[in-house]
Design a protein around this motif. Structure first.
Motif: not given
Length: 495
Positions: A227-232
Motif C-alpha cells: 500500500r505504501t509502495s504503489d500509489e495505484s
C-alpha cells in the motif's frame, strides 16, 4: 461427546479442548464447533467483486476462508481455493509493471478454469474442448458452454456437483479464494511489485466481468508495504477489511471451545452483551478463576491474565493455554492454576519473540538484534519504568540501540529512529497507550494496536500516545527479573 470434567490434560484432550494453532490443520467439524462469526466474517462473505482481508499471522484469516468455503458448498456455489503453489510461476518478472499485470490475469484465468472443472469432477474428462482464454469474459463463456455440454450429455456427476453446475448456469458466478500468499515472502522490491501487480490484476478481472468474486487474505505487513509502495493501490483500499478481535471476542471464543468440548451449547449473542468481568466463571471447568501471585495481577481474574498476555490473536491464546495445560499434565493437575502459568511464561514469551523474528526477518534481517536490544537499561530499572516510554524516550532508546548496530530493511532502505519505532509498532512489539478521562471523570488507559490505528507512530505527527513493550515479550527480555515483571505488567484486558 459430553464430558463431566477433565481427568488429565493429555495431548489429545488439549487439542480437542483448545484447538489447533492453524485453522487449515483443524478438522472442519471441530473448527465449525467453536468458530465465532465476527463482523469481519460477514464483510468477507459479502457478495462483492473484491474482498481483501488483512491481519497479522494467527489472527484467523484462514479460518474465515475455511468456513466461508463450506457455506458456499452448502449453498451450491461454485467456489475455488487458489494456493501459493498454484501461482508460484506467475508474475515473477516485475521489470514491466503492465506486462506483469497481464501475466497475472492470463495465469489466473487459466487456473480458475482448471479448478472450476475440478470442482465438478470434469478436469480430465474426454470431450471438453479447451480454447485459449485471454479475457475474463471468455472464461465465463467457456465454463457456461462446457457446463451446458455436461448437462446435455448427462455426464456422471455427483448430486452436489450437479447442483453446483445448475446454479452456475443460472447465475454465472464464481467465488475465488486466494490464501496464504505470504508464503515465501521476502519483502524485496520484486516481492512487493509482484503482489501489487496481483492486486491490480484481480481488480481488473472483477471489474471486467460481473460474476468473478475474489476473496484475498494478506498479512498486515505485506499489505502495508504494498500500500505504501504503489500509489495505484488506493483504488483497492475500499475493498480492504482489517481483521481484528476485541479481548471480549477472544474470551468468548475460548468459552465456546470449552463449552463445545463439554458438549454444551452457549448463546453467543448473550455472551457478547455480557460485560467481560461477568464471563470469568465460564472458565472454571478448566482454570483456577484467580491468579494467586504478587504484583498488579495479585488475585486478578484469570481472564485478565490471559487477555493481557495475548496480542489479540487467537493463536496466542491457543499456545499459552496449551503450554500451561502440558505443565498441568506433568504435575498431574486436573485444573490449570497459577503455578502452571508462572512455570511457562518465559517459554511462552520466548516463543512469541521467535514467531515475530520468523515473521518479519524478511523485512528487517537484523530484527533479532533490535528486539533484544530493547531490554530495559539499568536506568529504566532504577526509575521503575521497565518497558514504558514516551515518544522522546523511545527515540532516545532507539538512538542508543543504533549506536551498537546498523539496521537496513530488505528493500535497501537504511532505518532511522522513526522507522524502527514504526516497525516495532507494526509488528505489535510495542503498543500505544494514553490516559483518558471519561465523562464520569474516571481514568482509564486507551491502548491501540497497529491494526487499530496505523498512523500513531508517524514520524511527522505526535498524537500524544506513549509506548510500552507488550507483556507477551517481557519474560524473554528479562528472564532473571520474573517477580519484577509481575509488578510492571498493566491490565490489557477489557474491564
Amino acid at each position: 461427546m459430553v464430558h463431566d470434567k477433565i481427568t488429565a490434560f493429555t495431548d489429545e484432550v488439549i487439542q480437542n479442548l483448545f484447538g489447533n494453532e492453524a485453522a487449515e490443520d483443524e478438522t472442519f467439524e471441530r473448527l465449525q464447533a467453536y468458530y465465532l462469526k465476527s463482523d469481519t466474517h460477514e464483510k468477507v462473505i459479502a457478495d462483492l467483486p473484491l474482498r481483501i482481508v488483512v491481519g497479522h499471522k494467527g489472527i484467523g484469516k484462514s479460518a474465515i476462508f475455511k468456513i466461508a468455503m463450506n457455506e458456499d458448498i452448502e449453498k451450491n456455489r461454485l467456489s475455488i481455493l487458489i494456493k501459493p503453489d498454484d501461482i508460484a510461476d506467475l508474475g515473477k518478472d516485475t521489470s514491466d509493471p503492465l506486462q506483469t499485470i497481464r501475466d497475472w490475469k492470463l495465469g489466473l484465468i487459466k487456473i480458475i478454469a482448471d479448478k472450476a472443472l475440478e470442482a465438478v469432477g470434469m478436469s480430465n474428462k474426454a470431450g471438453i474442448i479447451r480454447t485459449p482464454l485471454n479475457i475474463a469474459g471468455q472464461l465465463l463463456t467457456f465454463l457456461k458452454e462446457t457446463f451446458k455440454k455436461i448437462i446435455e450429455e448427462k455426464a456422471d456427476l455427483l448430486p452436489a456437483q450437479k447442483k453446483i453446475v445448475e446454479k452456475f448456469l443460472k447465475f454465472s458466478k464464481i467465488v475465488i479464494y486466494l490464501d496464504d500468499l505470504d508464503r515465501g515472502w521476502q519483502s524485496r522490491k520484486e516481492d512487493i511489485n509482484r503482489i501489487s501487480a496481483l492486486m491490480s490484476a484481480v481488480r481488473d478481472l472483477s471489474n471486467e466481468t460481473r460474476g468473478l468474486n475474489f476473496k484475498i487474505a494478506l498479512r498486515s505487513d505485506v499489505y502495508y508495504l504494498v500500500r505504501t509502495s504503489d500509489e495505484s493501490t488506493d483504488k483497492i483500499e475500499g475493498s480492504v477489511i482489517w481483521h481484528k478481535w476485541s479481548n471480549q471476542e477472544i474470551l468468548i471464543l475460548l468459552i465456546k471451545r470449552i463449552e463445545s468440548y463439554f458438549g454444551r451449547e452457549c448463546n453467543i449473542d448473550i455472551l457478547k452483551q455480557t460485560p467481560t468481568r461477568h464471563l470469568n466463571h465460564y472458565l472454571e471447568p478448566v482454570f483456577s478463576l484467580r491468579f494467586n501471585s504478587t504484583g498488579i495481577w495479585a488475585n486478578a481474574p484469570i481472564h485478565r491474565v490471559l487477555m493481557s498476555l495475548i496480542r489479540k490473536r487467537p493463536r496466542d491464546l491457543v499456545k499459552l493455554c496449551t503450554l500451561a495445560a502440558r505443565d498441568a499434565y506433568n504435575r498431574k493437575y486436573t485444573i490449570i492454576n497459577t503455578q502452571n502459568f508462572e512455570t511457562i511464561f518465559e517459554e511462552y514469551s520466548q516463543g512469541r519473540i521467535q514467531d515475530t523474528i520468523n515473521e518479519y526477518k524478511s523485512e528487517l534481517p537484523n530484527i533479532q538484534r533490535l528486539i533484544f536490544e530493547m531490554k530495559p537499561s539499568r536506568k529504566q530499572v532504577t526509575e521503575g519504568k521497565w518497558f514504558q516510554y514516551n515518544t522522546t524516550e523511545l527515540r532516545s532508546k532507539l538512538k542508543n540501540v543504533m549506536e551498537h548496530a546498523t539496521f537496513r530493511f530488505a528493500n535497501g532502505q537504511n532505518a532511522n529512529q522513526s522507522d524502527l519505532a514504526q516497525f516495532l509498532y507494526k509488528i505489535n512489539f510495542i503498543t500505544a497507550r494514553k490516559m483518558i478521562i471519561n465523562r464520569d471523570g474516571e481514568e482509564f488507559i486507551d491502548r491501540k494496536y497497529f491494526e487499530e490505528n496505523r498512523y500513531l507512530s508517524s514520524q511527522f505527527v505526535d498524537f500524544g500516545y506513549e509506548w510500552e513493550v507488550h507483556p507477551a515479550f517481557r519474560w524473554a527480555l528479562q528472564p532473571d527479573k520474573a517477580l519484577y515483571i509481575f509488578d510492571s505488567i498493566p491490565n490489557y484486558a477489557d474491564s
